[in-house]
Design a protein around this motif. Structure first.
Motif, PDB file in Angstrom:
ATOM      1  N   ALA A   1       0.834  -1.202   0.000  1.00 24.80           N
ATOM      2  CA  ALA A   1       0.000   0.000   0.000  1.00 24.80           C
ATOM      3  C   ALA A   1       0.869   1.252   0.000  1.00 24.80           C
ATOM      4  N   ILE A   2       1.958   1.228   0.766  1.00 25.06           N
ATOM      5  CA  ILE A   2       2.860   2.379   0.815  1.00 25.06           C
ATOM      6  C   ILE A   2       3.492   2.616  -0.552  1.00 25.06           C
TER       7      ILE A   2
ATOM      8  N   LYS B   1       3.137   5.964  -2.975  1.00 27.06           N
ATOM      9  CA  LYS B   1       4.280   6.676  -3.556  1.00 27.06           C
ATOM     10  C   LYS B   1       4.100   6.842  -5.061  1.00 27.06           C
ATOM     11  N   GLU B   2       3.680   5.765  -5.687  1.00 31.01           N
ATOM     12  CA  GLU B   2       3.498   5.787  -7.147  1.00 31.01           C
ATOM     13  C   GLU B   2       2.436   6.799  -7.559  1.00 31.01           C
TER      14      GLU B   2
ATOM     15  N   TYR C   1       5.484  13.328  -3.067  1.00 30.64           N
ATOM     16  CA  TYR C   1       5.323  12.350  -1.987  1.00 30.64           C
ATOM     17  C   TYR C   1       6.213  12.713  -0.815  1.00 30.64           C
ATOM     18  N   ALA C   2       5.603  12.784   0.371  1.00 34.19           N
ATOM     19  CA  ALA C   2       6.341  13.022   1.612  1.00 34.19           C
ATOM     20  C   ALA C   2       5.709  12.182   2.712  1.00 34.19           C
ATOM     21  N   GLY C   3       5.408  10.925   2.366  1.00 34.72           N
ATOM     22  CA  GLY C   3       4.654  10.060   3.276  1.00 34.72           C
ATOM     23  C   GLY C   3       5.332   9.801   4.593  1.00 34.72           C
ATOM     24  N   GLY C   4       6.665   9.660   4.600  1.00 32.24           N
ATOM     25  CA  GLY C   4       7.362   9.395   5.850  1.00 32.24           C
ATOM     26  C   GLY C   4       7.249  10.544   6.826  1.00 32.24           C
TER      27      GLY C   4
END
Length: 421
Positions: free
Chosen positions: A55-56, A60-61, A198-201
């Protein structure tokens, strides 16, 4: 002095109950962050539900497919392309006056699965958010936009801030002129054009800020006996009668307490930040914090916002450490000290505000409410200070710095002046 500090640190680390509690909370944080990763879910373009790292990777994609600078020209093109897709089979007038449920059903019936997923891409909810009023879907917002509306994308962001200030937290808070000027100036200072990506972290670290409350509780548990333990063990008479009992020993206890609090907080931060950045990715730290929401009025990158938030969590931890030392110097009951600190950390996050913004502004100063990225950066929480205004970030720094400045000398004075029975 160094030997005294080392001795006091050893005492903090060898107390069985404190050691078990502190180690247990670190293990619990590891479990929480593992679940945070494993339970991440999203639906792919084919409708498959993805979990965990899959999912992560998909998130990102998806974000990467829209990354880039949000220039006015790009926004114009994307708004036009979206309207062309969303209204290729449905007339804009047919959805603009419908409820969200009715509009969803109409779009679902009119378009095939691939087209519908493209229309419902979360990026477009983000892109159209400056013009959104209420609970409208992205295509309902698009239906209300004139052909030239995208030219004023950044003006729409500024206008939305004013509408939010007019709304006054749902009509429960009246922003003063100073507060309105403060937020207006802050939003005007945000650099343009913004960038998306993307800046998920970094976003996940901000979403997990509340878990630092467990670290605060562990610090309070460990520091509770610093002075109270001497009273209970009746060693206070010996210590206070010693040559440096009322001077260097007191200073050593305080220094050791803050060294312990710092080391323990660093371990908690390593777990929370390490897990988030390792699995969700450390990229995107240089993106503006507005990737979370276009309405955020702070000129910060994602990394800067995250470190500021973690820094505030650290300062709150030190503030509670100072309060614990003060209570420990005044009270003999370690249980009473722990209950007081735990209640301030956790119970204040459970108090119902009932739409009372004044009460809510007070509750925002306590950990569970303060350590919320939506509150800290996105809710326009501000306070009047004479002719000036200060935001929640600034007030938290002031309140917990004051707690340190006041509580530490009082704790030292109380123990030095303790009358041995």
């Amino acid at each position: 002095m160094f030997d005294l500090v080392r001795f006091e640190l050893k005492k903090l680390f060898v107390r069985r109950a404190s050691l078990i509690a502190c180690a247990g909370i670190l293990v619990m944080l590891c479990g929480i962050m593992t679940l945070n990763i494993v339970q991440t879910k999203t639906a792919s373009d084919t409708g498959e539900v993805l979990n965990g790292t899959a999912a992560i990777a998909y998130q990102k994609e998806k974000a990467a497919s829209h990354e880039g600078v949000l220039s006015v020209e790009r926004v114009q093109d994307e708004v036009a392309a979206y309207k062309e897709l969303a209204f290729s089979k449905v007339d804009p007038a047919d959805v603009s006056g419908l409820s969200g449920e009715a509009a969803y059903a109409l779009m679902k019936q009119a378009y095939d699965e691939d087209e519908f997923r493209a229309i419902y891409d979360t990026y477009y909810a983000y892109l159209f958010s400056p013009w959104k009023a209420g609970a409208l879907e992205p295509y309902q917002v698009a239906a209300q936009l004139d052909d030239g509306a995208a030219d004023g994308f950044y003006g729409a962001i500024a206008d939305k801030l004013q509408r939010t200030l007019d709304d006054g937290m749902g009509g429960t808070w009246a922003y003063s002129d100073a507060e309105r000027a403060y937020w207006t100036e802050k939003q005007a200072a945000v650099g343009e054009p913004l960038a998306y990506g993307y800046a998920g972290g970094w976003g996940d670290v901000l979403a997990c800020l509340g878990f630092f409350a467990f670290a605060m509780v562990a610090v309070c548990v460990a520091l509770t006996p610093v002075f109270a333990g001497e009273y209970q063990d009746r060693t206070d008479a010996v210590l206070l009668a010693a040559r440096y009992g009322r001077s260097k020993l007191v200073a050593a206890k305080i220094v050791a307490a803050f060294v312990f609090a710092t080391v323990y907080f660093a371990l908690a931060a390593l777990i929370i930040m390490g897990a988030a950045l390792a699995f969700f990715g450390a990229e995107g730290g240089d993106l503006p914090v507005q990737v979370l929401s276009l309405g955020i009025p702070y000129d910060l990158t994602m990394a800067e916002a995250t470190w500021i938030a973690v820094g505030i969590a650290y300062l709150i931890t030190l503030g509670f450490a100072a309060l614990t030392l003060l209570l420990s110097s005044k009270l003999r009951s370690q249980l009473a000290i722990f209950v007081t600190c735990a209640a301030l950390i956790f119970l204040t996050g459970m108090v119902p505000s009932g739409g009372n913004a004044v009460l809510l502004h007070a509750l925002y100063l306590f950990p569970l409410n303060a350590l919320n990225d939506q509150v800290l950066f996105n809710s326009l929480v501000s306070y009047q200070a004479g002719p000036f205004a200060v935001d929640l970030v600034g007030l938290l720094v002031g309140v917990y710095a004051l707690a340190l400045i006041v509580c530490v000398p009082l704790a030292a004075r109380a123990f030095r002046g303790h009358q041995v029975v």
